[in-house]
Write a protein that holds these residues in place. Sequence first.
Motif, PDB file in Angstrom:
ATOM      1  N   GLY A 178       0.808  -1.209   0.000  1.00 16.56           N
ATOM      2  CA  GLY A 178       0.000   0.000   0.000  1.00 16.56           C
ATOM      3  C   GLY A 178       0.842   1.259   0.000  1.00 16.56           C
ATOM      4  O   GLY A 178       1.999   1.263   0.438  1.00 16.56           O
ATOM      5  N   THR A 179       0.229   2.337  -0.490  1.00 19.46           N
ATOM      6  CA  THR A 179       0.901   3.637  -0.546  1.00 19.46           C
ATOM      7  C   THR A 179       0.419   4.585   0.536  1.00 19.46           C
ATOM      8  O   THR A 179       1.004   5.640   0.737  1.00 19.46           O
ATOM      9  N   GLY A 180      -0.672   4.220   1.204  1.00 19.70           N
ATOM     10  CA  GLY A 180      -1.276   5.121   2.174  1.00 19.70           C
ATOM     11  C   GLY A 180      -2.346   5.998   1.568  1.00 19.70           C
ATOM     12  O   GLY A 180      -3.020   6.755   2.270  1.00 19.70           O
ATOM     13  N   LYS A 181      -2.520   5.877   0.245  1.00 18.73           N
ATOM     14  CA  LYS A 181      -3.555   6.643  -0.455  1.00 18.73           C
ATOM     15  C   LYS A 181      -4.491   5.685  -1.178  1.00 18.73           C
ATOM     16  O   LYS A 181      -4.056   4.687  -1.742  1.00 18.73           O
ATOM     17  N   ARG A 182      -5.749   6.037  -1.169  1.00 22.03           N
ATOM     18  CA  ARG A 182      -6.749   5.233  -1.863  1.00 22.03           C
ATOM     19  C   ARG A 182      -6.498   5.253  -3.365  1.00 22.03           C
ATOM     20  O   ARG A 182      -6.223   6.293  -3.948  1.00 22.03           O
TER      21      ARG A 182
END
Length: 309
Positions: A261-265
């Motif tokens: 994950g990148t931490g952003k949707r």
Amino acid sequence: MLALFLLTISVVLDHGQQPMNEPFGVDFDRSGNWYIVEHKGQRILRVARDGKVSVFAGTGDVGRTGDGGPAAQARFFDPHGIAITKNGAWMYVADTRNHMVRRIDMKGGLITTVAGTGAEGFSGDGGPAVQATFKGTFGIALAPDDKALYIADLGNKRVRKLDLRTGVVTTAASGLADPRAVAVDSKGRLYILERNGHSLKVRERDGSLRTVAGPENMSPPMKGPKHIAMDRKDRVVIADAEVHYIRRYDPRTGRTEIIAGTGKRGTSVTANDALKTELNRPHGVFITRSGDLYIVDSYNHRILRMQEK
């Protein structure tokens, strides 16, 4: 940093291949078929080894019917999780808003209730689980020997233990914030994920309870985590839904790291870098016997797989 054994990530099923309505969890049987529980779809889908998808349980309508009959004709109310015994004989279903746990005979396909009356409440400890009441049965997990089922009784702020030999229910841990998911390691330690507590706790075999990962020792902190799974090294993999991460806690080091994950949707997938792959509120994680990590990317309505290469 991404651990070396998690090198590739791919989409194994998405909404374009098979319409799914908020998939929340997966599990596998002994033959390599896998199953997906749909939270708002009110169904359990079966994905055969050849990729063919069929409905295994649930009509797709909300309800509390079907006991004693075919699971495909049963009705659920926002189920959250499933757990299949190692011998492949039984599937347990957390029928969340019905405040019950139900069991499906994997060979015959019949469904019954093993915990809960369908009424919301708290009662029954020390007696038959089918006469007990719960307040939201969320995550469930089998003990390593399949002799007990642990139930995250979120509304009652406790984890309860169903003895699968006697049918008796007891409280395994209480005084929790809001237990959303549970998992048991190979040594019998019980891990508990608190949703709004944003933390991971462990109940040791002596009954002591402590926080091992929480806001005070993680950056960025967890936010609304939803599910956990044990890997083959007794590390805890966490679906950290509201910040769109998959994390992993290692009890040997006490460290928690982000592994996907990148931490952003988002929706993009970078095949050789899970840390560049975007997620959207993942609600489920599962480790296969071979060590593959399945991620239920719930609000992208897809299932991802991370593999060692």
